[in-house]
Design a protein around this motif. Structure first.
Motif, PDB file in Angstrom:
ATOM      1  N   VAL A  76      37.897  16.689   9.813  1.00 26.25           N
ATOM      2  CA  VAL A  76      39.117  17.309   9.530  1.00 26.25           C
ATOM      3  C   VAL A  76      38.857  17.277   7.187  1.00 26.25           C
ATOM      4  CG1 VAL A  76      40.567  15.995   8.317  1.00 26.25           C
ATOM      5  CG2 VAL A  76      40.555  16.245  10.302  1.00 26.25           C
ATOM      6  N   ARG A  77      37.674  16.600   7.242  1.00 23.58           N
ATOM      7  CA  ARG A  77      36.821  16.740   5.631  1.00 23.58           C
ATOM      8  C   ARG A  77      36.328  17.655   5.561  1.00 23.58           C
ATOM      9  NH1 ARG A  77      36.597  11.755   3.280  1.00 23.58           N
ATOM     10  NH2 ARG A  77      34.076  11.848   2.105  1.00 23.58           N
ATOM     11  N   GLU A  78      35.691  18.494   6.096  1.00 18.29           N
ATOM     12  CA  GLU A  78      34.417  19.358   6.840  1.00 18.29           C
ATOM     13  C   GLU A  78      35.527  20.906   6.248  1.00 18.29           C
ATOM     14  OE1 GLU A  78      32.114  19.810  10.106  1.00 18.29           O
ATOM     15  OE2 GLU A  78      30.702  18.757   8.897  1.00 18.29           O
ATOM     16  N   THR A  79      37.053  20.785   7.039  1.00 19.35           N
ATOM     17  CA  THR A  79      37.977  22.219   6.853  1.00 19.35           C
ATOM     18  C   THR A  79      38.692  22.536   5.624  1.00 19.35           C
ATOM     19  OG1 THR A  79      38.001  21.931   9.639  1.00 19.35           O
ATOM     20  CG2 THR A  79      39.996  22.867   8.324  1.00 19.35           C
ATOM     21  N   PHE A  80      38.800  21.062   4.948  1.00 16.28           N
ATOM     22  CA  PHE A  80      39.173  20.538   3.672  1.00 16.28           C
ATOM     23  C   PHE A  80      38.576  21.966   2.763  1.00 16.28           C
ATOM     24  CE2 PHE A  80      40.661  18.716  -0.246  1.00 16.28           C
ATOM     25  CZ  PHE A  80      41.788  19.235  -0.140  1.00 16.28           C
ATOM     26  N   VAL A  81      36.771  20.996   2.791  1.00 14.92           N
ATOM     27  CA  VAL A  81      36.124  21.294   2.064  1.00 14.92           C
ATOM     28  C   VAL A  81      35.670  22.991   2.013  1.00 14.92           C
ATOM     29  CG1 VAL A  81      33.911  20.999   1.382  1.00 14.92           C
ATOM     30  CG2 VAL A  81      34.852  19.070   1.349  1.00 14.92           C
ATOM     31  N   TYR A  82      35.878  22.969   3.178  1.00 18.89           N
ATOM     32  CA  TYR A  82      35.205  24.602   3.819  1.00 18.89           C
ATOM     33  C   TYR A  82      36.368  25.401   3.178  1.00 18.89           C
ATOM     34  CZ  TYR A  82      31.040  23.259   5.813  1.00 18.89           C
ATOM     35  OH  TYR A  82      29.803  22.432   5.886  1.00 18.89           O
ATOM     36  N   SER A  83      37.373  25.255   3.238  1.00 15.96           N
ATOM     37  CA  SER A  83      39.008  25.770   2.904  1.00 15.96           C
ATOM     38  C   SER A  83      39.184  26.693   1.689  1.00 15.96           C
ATOM     39  CB  SER A  83      39.916  25.355   3.163  1.00 15.96           C
ATOM     40  OG  SER A  83      39.958  25.223   4.779  1.00 15.96           O
ATOM     41  N   TYR A  84      38.477  24.773   0.894  1.00 23.59           N
ATOM     42  CA  TYR A  84      38.551  24.422  -0.334  1.00 23.59           C
ATOM     43  C   TYR A  84      37.975  25.388  -1.300  1.00 23.59           C
ATOM     44  CZ  TYR A  84      39.808  22.127  -5.275  1.00 23.59           C
ATOM     45  OH  TYR A  84      40.337  21.827  -6.645  1.00 23.59           O
ATOM     46  N   LEU A  85      36.269  25.529  -0.777  1.00 20.57           N
ATOM     47  CA  LEU A  85      35.297  26.298  -1.280  1.00 20.57           C
ATOM     48  C   LEU A  85      35.342  28.106  -1.715  1.00 20.57           C
ATOM     49  CD1 LEU A  85      32.213  23.561  -0.629  1.00 20.57           C
ATOM     50  CD2 LEU A  85      33.892  24.438  -2.267  1.00 20.57           C
ATOM     51  N   GLU A  86      35.984  28.113  -0.112  1.00 23.67           N
ATOM     52  CA  GLU A  86      36.211  29.617  -0.172  1.00 23.67           C
ATOM     53  C   GLU A  86      36.912  30.271  -1.128  1.00 23.67           C
ATOM     54  OE1 GLU A  86      38.606  32.273   3.495  1.00 23.67           O
ATOM     55  OE2 GLU A  86      37.263  31.076   4.777  1.00 23.67           O
ATOM     56  N   ASN A  87      38.235  29.631  -1.719  1.00 18.85           N
ATOM     57  CA  ASN A  87      39.066  30.091  -2.482  1.00 18.85           C
ATOM     58  C   ASN A  87      38.399  29.501  -3.838  1.00 18.85           C
ATOM     59  OD1 ASN A  87      41.149  30.953  -0.537  1.00 18.85           O
ATOM     60  ND2 ASN A  87      42.136  29.093  -1.515  1.00 18.85           N
ATOM     61  N   ARG A  88      37.442  28.659  -4.349  1.00 18.25           N
ATOM     62  CA  ARG A  88      37.067  28.656  -5.637  1.00 18.25           C
ATOM     63  C   ARG A  88      35.737  28.042  -5.364  1.00 18.25           C
ATOM     64  NH1 ARG A  88      41.109  28.605  -8.724  1.00 18.25           N
ATOM     65  NH2 ARG A  88      39.981  28.040 -10.409  1.00 18.25           N
ATOM     66  N   ALA A  89      35.057  28.838  -5.693  1.00 22.40           N
ATOM     67  CA  ALA A  89      33.615  28.735  -5.373  1.00 22.40           C
ATOM     68  C   ALA A  89      33.134  30.136  -5.571  1.00 22.40           C
ATOM     69  CB  ALA A  89      32.972  28.130  -4.311  1.00 22.40           C
ATOM     70  N   ILE A  90      32.305  30.300  -6.687  1.00 20.56           N
ATOM     71  CA  ILE A  90      31.980  31.816  -7.482  1.00 20.56           C
ATOM     72  C   ILE A  90      30.542  31.700  -8.115  1.00 20.56           C
ATOM     73  CG2 ILE A  90      34.659  32.379  -8.444  1.00 20.56           C
ATOM     74  CD1 ILE A  90      33.567  31.093 -10.846  1.00 20.56           C
ATOM     75  N   ALA A 131      44.591  21.864   1.780  1.00 17.07           N
ATOM     76  CA  ALA A 131      43.621  22.735   0.608  1.00 17.07           C
ATOM     77  C   ALA A 131      43.447  24.378  -0.112  1.00 17.07           C
ATOM     78  CB  ALA A 131      42.548  22.342   1.875  1.00 17.07           C
ATOM     79  N   ASN A 132      44.126  24.739   0.234  1.00 14.08           N
ATOM     80  CA  ASN A 132      44.991  25.627  -0.022  1.00 14.08           C
ATOM     81  C   ASN A 132      46.071  25.925  -1.687  1.00 14.08           C
ATOM     82  OD1 ASN A 132      46.310  28.493   0.033  1.00 14.08           O
ATOM     83  ND2 ASN A 132      44.462  28.868   0.323  1.00 14.08           N
ATOM     84  N   VAL A 133      46.756  24.996  -0.864  1.00 14.77           N
ATOM     85  CA  VAL A 133      47.935  24.789  -1.998  1.00 14.77           C
ATOM     86  C   VAL A 133      47.230  24.063  -3.275  1.00 14.77           C
ATOM     87  CG1 VAL A 133      49.401  23.382  -3.153  1.00 14.77           C
ATOM     88  CG2 VAL A 133      49.531  24.587  -0.870  1.00 14.77           C
ATOM     89  N   GLY A 140      39.711  38.622   1.906  1.00 24.61           N
ATOM     90  CA  GLY A 140      40.667  39.665   3.009  1.00 24.61           C
ATOM     91  C   GLY A 140      41.379  39.097   4.004  1.00 24.61           C
ATOM     92  N   GLU A 141      41.317  40.074   5.380  1.00 26.99           N
ATOM     93  CA  GLU A 141      41.850  40.136   6.581  1.00 26.99           C
ATOM     94  C   GLU A 141      40.608  38.164   6.895  1.00 26.99           C
ATOM     95  OE1 GLU A 141      41.717  43.494   8.745  1.00 26.99           O
ATOM     96  OE2 GLU A 141      43.693  43.720   7.145  1.00 26.99           O
ATOM     97  N   ASP A 142      39.823  38.294   7.259  1.00 32.83           N
ATOM     98  CA  ASP A 142      39.061  37.596   7.467  1.00 32.83           C
ATOM     99  C   ASP A 142      39.098  36.032   6.603  1.00 32.83           C
ATOM    100  OD1 ASP A 142      37.830  38.748   9.200  1.00 32.83           O
ATOM    101  OD2 ASP A 142      36.150  39.269   8.023  1.00 32.83           O
ATOM    102  N   SER A 143      40.149  35.417   5.737  1.00 38.63           N
ATOM    103  CA  SER A 143      40.681  34.660   4.760  1.00 38.63           C
ATOM    104  C   SER A 143      41.054  33.747   5.887  1.00 38.63           C
ATOM    105  CB  SER A 143      41.214  34.316   4.049  1.00 38.63           C
ATOM    106  OG  SER A 143      41.977  33.780   3.316  1.00 38.63           O
ATOM    107  N   HIS A 144      40.507  31.753   6.016  1.00 37.54           N
ATOM    108  CA  HIS A 144      41.047  31.573   6.601  1.00 37.54           C
ATOM    109  C   HIS A 144      42.538  30.939   6.471  1.00 37.54           C
ATOM    110  CE1 HIS A 144      41.097  29.106   2.277  1.00 37.54           C
ATOM    111  NE2 HIS A 144      41.986  28.338   3.021  1.00 37.54           N
ATOM    112  N   ILE A 145      43.466  31.534   5.959  1.00 36.67           N
ATOM    113  CA  ILE A 145      44.336  31.060   5.501  1.00 36.67           C
ATOM    114  C   ILE A 145      45.326  31.765   6.756  1.00 36.67           C
ATOM    115  CG2 ILE A 145      45.304  33.189   4.254  1.00 36.67           C
ATOM    116  CD1 ILE A 145      46.394  29.233   4.134  1.00 36.67           C
TER     117      ILE A 145
END
Length: 261
Positions: free
Chosen positions: A192-206, A99-101, A122-127
């Protein structure tokens, strides 16, 4: 579901290198080294017995070498990436890394080196949790001329990049590709789908200007954006729409997702 990442598919990411068919080289390596060990033979006798090129076997048997694909298989196995299943902690990490890629990181085209965006948290990023779950040692690269900091694997990185590519992460510049969501998400368990979506949104949703909604704006092919919108809707229960340029997440869903902002 098993076999999310198997030996043969991983080996084929090396096709066209030292060996046109990298999986065939892995099979030959295993045959040759088993024979040499069982019969206590050197490369010459093994090559004659198995009708394989002695030049190849000399490296494998006499010099303790191995095809790159074989080394990658061993590395992937050591990290728990091979034959992982949906409920494995290693796969939970790999899923978030894919999801991060797609949402901000990248995998270089030449060497499959992955780089992962460290978002506004920052340090709390899912990555960081994802890298630890996937057993990936990493280093943080900052001071990137105003660009977001990145986490980069410090060991086994190119193999990780190939594993993520097998799972569906794009290799090379994303703007130049027709992207698709990873196939493993179809029929995957809800977590699995939730983790993917939340990881994606954490990066891209503004935040949407002047509103309580969230927006995703990416220069991607339309079919990909439609599928992404549908996936987010499936996970959040609705309230997500694709406009002409943006994916817009309603204010009620945005409030529920407040932890990603």
């Amino acid at each position: 579901m098993t076999d999310l990442v198997n030996e043969q598919v991983l080996a084929h990411t090396y096709d066209g290198g030292s060996y046109p068919d990298a999986w065939e080289a892995v099979e030959q390596y295993r045959r040759a080294t088993r024979y040499a060990s069982k019969h206590n033979t050197k490369s010459g006798a093994t090559a004659s017995a198995l009708d394989l090129p002695r030049s190849r076997l000399r490296t494998w048997i006499d010099e303790d070498g191995a095809p790159d694909a074989m080394r990658a298989i061993e590395t992937a196995r050591d990290h728990g990436w091979l034959n992982c299943e949906y409920d494995d902690s290693e796969f939970a990490g790999l899923n978030a890394l894919v999801a991060n890629v797609l949402s901000g990181g990248s995998i270089t085209e030449r060497h499959y080196r992955p780089m992962f965006t460290i978002n506004h948290r920052g340090e709390d990023s899912h990555i960081f949790d994802a890298l630890e779950l996937a057993n990936v040692p990493y280093e943080v690269v900052d001071d990137r001329d105003g660009r977001a900091d990145e986490a980069r694997p410090s060991d086994g990185g190119t193999v990780l990049g190939r594993v993520l590519a097998v799972l569906g992460a794009p290799v090379g510049p994303k703007a130049d590709q027709r992207l698709e969501l990873p196939a493993y998400l179809e029929g995957a368990p809800e977590d699995v789908r939730e983790t993917f979506v939340y990881s994606y949104l954490e990066n891209r949703a503004i935040p949407h200007e002047g509103k309580d909604t969230l927006t995703i704006r990416e220069e991607r092919n339309r079919e990909y954006l439609k599928d992404l919108t549908q996936l987010i809707n499936d996970v959040t229960g609705g309230g997500v729409q694709l406009g002409d340029r943006d994916i817009v997440i309603s204010s009620s869903i945005a409030r529920e997702l407040g932890t990603i902002r």
